[in-house]
Write an enzyme that holds these catalytic residues in place. Structure first.
Site, mmCIF file in Angstrom:
data_model
loop_
_atom_site.group_PDB
_atom_site.id
_atom_site.type_symbol
_atom_site.label_atom_id
_atom_site.label_comp_id
_atom_site.label_asym_id
_atom_site.label_seq_id
_atom_site.Cartn_x
_atom_site.Cartn_y
_atom_site.Cartn_z
ATOM 1 N N LYS A 116 -33.028 -42.618 58.878
ATOM 2 C CA LYS A 116 -32.129 -42.088 57.875
ATOM 3 C C LYS A 116 -31.113 -43.129 57.386
ATOM 4 C CE LYS A 116 -33.924 -38.061 57.723
ATOM 5 N NZ LYS A 116 -34.556 -37.672 58.938
ATOM 6 N N ASP B 43 -41.611 -36.924 57.097
ATOM 7 C CA ASP B 43 -40.142 -36.973 56.961
ATOM 8 C C ASP B 43 -39.623 -37.755 55.756
ATOM 9 O OD1 ASP B 43 -37.623 -36.156 57.990
ATOM 10 O OD2 ASP B 43 -37.315 -38.140 58.848
ATOM 11 N N ARG C 294 -27.500 -36.189 65.126
ATOM 12 C CA ARG C 294 -26.829 -37.151 64.241
ATOM 13 C C ARG C 294 -25.335 -36.893 64.246
ATOM 14 N NH1 ARG C 294 -28.429 -35.523 59.490
ATOM 15 N NH2 ARG C 294 -30.482 -34.634 59.894
ATOM 16 N N ARG D 263 -34.083 -22.436 54.535
ATOM 17 C CA ARG D 263 -34.059 -21.239 55.371
ATOM 18 C C ARG D 263 -33.201 -20.210 54.657
ATOM 19 N NH1 ARG D 263 -34.509 -20.564 61.288
ATOM 20 N NH2 ARG D 263 -35.682 -22.429 61.756
ATOM 21 N N CYS E 223 -36.681 -26.294 59.149
ATOM 22 C CA CYS E 223 -37.032 -25.244 58.187
ATOM 23 C C CYS E 223 -38.532 -25.148 58.002
ATOM 24 C CB CYS E 223 -36.403 -25.536 56.831
ATOM 25 S SG CYS E 223 -34.653 -25.271 56.820
ATOM 26 N N GLY E 224 -39.289 -25.790 58.888
ATOM 27 C CA GLY E 224 -40.745 -25.705 58.781
ATOM 28 C C GLY E 224 -41.357 -26.909 58.090
ATOM 29 N N SER F 12 -33.630 -29.978 58.086
ATOM 30 C CA SER F 12 -34.217 -29.945 59.434
ATOM 31 C C SER F 12 -34.468 -28.528 59.890
ATOM 32 C CB SER F 12 -33.300 -30.531 60.494
ATOM 33 O OG SER F 12 -32.660 -31.619 60.064
HETATM 34 C C1 SPV Z 1 -33.781 -34.692 60.544
HETATM 35 O O1 SPV Z 1 -32.860 -34.176 61.205
HETATM 36 O O2 SPV Z 1 -33.956 -34.483 59.344
HETATM 37 C C2 SPV Z 1 -34.711 -35.593 61.226
HETATM 38 C C3 SPV Z 1 -34.315 -36.136 62.490
HETATM 39 O O3 SPV Z 1 -35.729 -35.932 60.691
HETATM 40 S S1 SPV Z 1 -33.127 -37.341 62.306
HETATM 41 O O4 SPV Z 1 -33.731 -38.589 62.677
HETATM 42 O O5 SPV Z 1 -32.034 -36.986 63.204
HETATM 43 O O6 SPV Z 1 -32.667 -37.376 60.939
HETATM 44 MN MN MN Z 2 -35.619 -35.573 58.574
#
Ligand code: SPV
Ligand code: MN
Length: 642
Positions: A249, A309, A106, A438, A292-293, A290
């Site tokens: 997002k 997600d 991103r 984390r 972190c499990g 992201s």
């Molecule tokens: C994240 O990074 O939290 C994801 C992937 O789920 S993204 O689509 O890049 O946001």
């Molecule tokens: Mn995400």
């Protein structure tokens, strides 16, 4: 037939110039699909997008399997995806010039809100004056689809025909993006058709820009601009799904604003069913930054997954219920192996629609870092021909698959552990919310808050995590990331927290709030837990939601008792669990907790509009920790707590 449809829709349309433009640029089949929607905003949006981006052709899709197949074939014909040996498997690469200039994550810096001059943006939101931003993005997108085909697809965020549904249209010139969305979201054309002329919806306009070998190359002109006035997102010169899959997002940001206005929550959370005694299923959502499990928690063996997600959460008839916004996973593939994630690993190794991104390919097969199998001595990856030891122009080693952010995309219904309630229009009842970061040295592996407010503030709003590769920038730095949503905030943090506190505060029985930390280490830096231990933390939380086990009152929340954990370790993992292990994992590390409160407090003191409860909850927690420190010292075993 098409003519009659056309005439009729023109009558309904009532705006000749828009419709005339569409009639010139969209084929008869596409026009018929638009006419059936009878939605003026769709038509004008599309006409404007056509005028701006100037595609050679326009393909309007409905929910049919023929249209989905056409998109899949196009992704391969255009070179955005390459077929692999196994049926339905393809690979897509995102742009890569060097470790410092790429399209593999991103782009936070170039993701901005278009903010009208009369209402200045909060400082924590990256923004640009709306007219200036529109002018810039329009310049970048002018003729950007010349010679290409514009794809128009309709989706639904959340299950269709449900109180949670938000219809969405994606306009893109990337078949990879349209294909990904088909895997990730429920079809929405029929929802639009039923919704009629005044149906509100979110709209996404994306163009991958110039491609070379199927990859966006003008990444310096990458922009992601969010127009909250129109509920419209623009994205140009990128393919990385976090930037381009508008429904992920970017729609989350629009949904958060809608949720604030309507009294519900749009969250960056997984959703899962944890299976308790006697066939009981208790649902949890979890916010983890992201890497972190998060996905591996949602996919835990013997439990069932609803989503990994994004969740929408609403109070319906006094009960908190939640849905998965998506129907697929765009998951991190690094470290995914047959021992830790057997079901995902099985699916990734079986035929069926799967897009691998930024992995290593050899002999038509995908490979990734730490997959539990030896990697081939060479292959093709995001940087081209790969051999061990290859470096980029900065001397940085090129990993076989992109470090931390190579991914896979597939539908959840491929998984044997999909929860049977995953498509329930009213969602699943939410028993608990988990926050997980984390954290190598402060928080215990699992903890329950005293109540909603204490949990939302000291666990959610105080969430921190080490950075990962899902965004550009340095890795391994401890970052403040309240509710794992900082990257996606579309309202000032204070307003977001106010809304959150009020949401649960009004409920008779809000979900219980927990935190997990899978990353705690000892003085040598060795992890104090195994990956599979999270199964125990989940079951403990499930029991707590039903009031079935007691807990220890600590200064930061309720801690599990040794007896309960050791019993669960034995039952679930057939593993011994010593008192010594328990004490090392669950000792309250007082100075570290105090330091955390200082860091978080300092953050919030610098922001404006933060609810007063935030600082007072932190102050109370500091007091409890200091009292304990005075009585028991810096490191306090849970066995010494009341
Ligand atoms: C994240 O990074 O939290 C994801 C992937 O789920 S993204 O689509 O890049 O946001
Ligand atoms: Mn995400």
């Amino acid at each position: 037939m098409a003519k009659a449809m056309h005439r009729e829709s023109r009558g309904k349309e009532g705006n000749d110039s828009t419709w005339q433009l569409l009639a010139r640029r969209v084929d008869a089949g596409g026009l018929a699909k638009l006419a059936a929607l009878d939605n003026k905003r769709i038509n004008s949006l599309l006409a404007e997008a056509i005028l701006l981006c100037n595609p050679a052709r326009v393909l309007v899709c409905d929910d049919s399997i023929e249209d989905a197949a056409q998109i899949r074939a196009k992704a391969i014909a255009d070179g955005e995806e390459r077929p692999l040996n196994m049926g339905g498997h393809t690979v897509h690469f995102d742009g890569y010039i060097s470790s410092r200039r790429h399209d593999q994550a991103r782009d936070k810096g170039n993701t901005r809100y278009l903010v009208p001059a009369e209402c200045p943006a909060a400082e924590e939101l990256n923004s640009i004056e709306r007219q200036a931003g529109l002018a810039e993005i329009r310049t970048i997108m002018r003729n950007i689809m010349a010679g290409k085909e514009m794809l128009v697809r309709f989706f639904c965020l959340g299950p269709t025909a449900s109180p949670f549904s938000i219809p969405c249209v994606q306009i893109t010139d990337s078949a990879y993006v349209a294909h990904s969305e088909d895997l990730l979201y429920r079809p929405g054309y029929e929802q639009f058709r039923r919704g009629g002329p005044a149906l509100p919806f979110f709209a996404m306009l994306h163009a991958a820009g110039r491609l070379e070998n199927g990859v966006s190359i003008d990444i310096d002109r990458r922009r992601i601009y969010i127009d909250t006035v129109e509920d419209l997102v623009y994205c140009a010169n990128s393919q990385y799904a976090g930037n381009t899959v508008g429904l992920k997002k970017l729609a989350l940001r629009l949904a958060m604003r809608k949720a604030e206005g309507e009294g519900w929550l749009a969250e960056h959370m997984f959703l899962m069913g944890v299976h308790g005694p006697g066939g009981r299923v208790t649902y949890f959502s979890g916010a983890y930054p992201s890497a972190c499990g998060k996905t591996s928690t949602a996919m835990l063996q013997k439990e069932t997954v609803v989503g990994d997600d994004l969740a929408y959460i609403r109070a319906i008839d006094g009960r908190v219920r939640a849905v998965n916004v998506e129907r697929g996973i765009f998951g991190i593939i690094e470290d995914l192996n047959g021992d830790d994630d057997p079901e995902l690993f099985r699916v990734l190794n079986s035929a069926g629609e799967t897009i691998f991104t930024n992995v290593l390919i050899n002999d038509g097969k995908p490979y990734w870092n730490s997959m539990g199998r030896p990697l081939p001595a060479q292959g093709v990856n995001y940087a081209g021909l790969w051999r061990p030891g290859n470096t980029d122009c900065w001397g940085e080693e090129i990993a076989p698959s992109y470090r931390g952010n190579a991914r896979f995309t597939l539908r959840l219904n491929r998984l044997a552990n999909l929860d049977p309630q995953a498509e329930e229009p009213n969602g699943v009842p939410l028993g608990g919310i988990i926050y997980g970061g984390r954290d190598s040295d402060t928080a215990v592996p699992v903890l329950e808050s005293f109540d909603w407010q204490h949990g939302i503030i000291t666990l959610g709003a105080a969430l921190e995590s080490e950075t990962t590769a899902a965004t550009h920038g340095a890795q391994g730095v401890r970052k403040f990331n309240p509710m794992a949503i900082l990257d996606f905030l579309s309202i000032p943090l204070g307003r977001y927290l106010r809304h959150y506190l009020d949401f649960g505060g009004q409920l008779e029985r809000p979900p219980q709030i927990f935190a997990t930390n899978y990353w705690l280490t000892d003085e040598q830096g060795d992890y104090l837990n195994e990956k599979r231990d999270k199964a125990v933390w989940l079951k403990w939380m499930e029991r707590r939601v039903h009031g079935e086990c007691a807990a220890i009152l600590g200064p930061t929340g309720f801690l599990p008792r040794y007896e309960d954990l050791s019993c669960l370790f034995r039952q679930l993992l057939n593993k011994g669990y010593s008192r010594q292990q328990y004490e090392r994992q669950f000792a309250v590390r007082v100075p570290q907790n105090l330091a955390k409160i200082e860091r978080i407090g300092e953050r919030y003191r610098r922001l404006t509009g933060i609810p007063q409860e935030v600082l007072s909850q932190l102050a109370d927690q500091r007091q409890r920790l200091r009292d304990l420190q005075r009585r028991k010292g810096d490191l306090v075993s849970p066995l010494e707590l009341p």
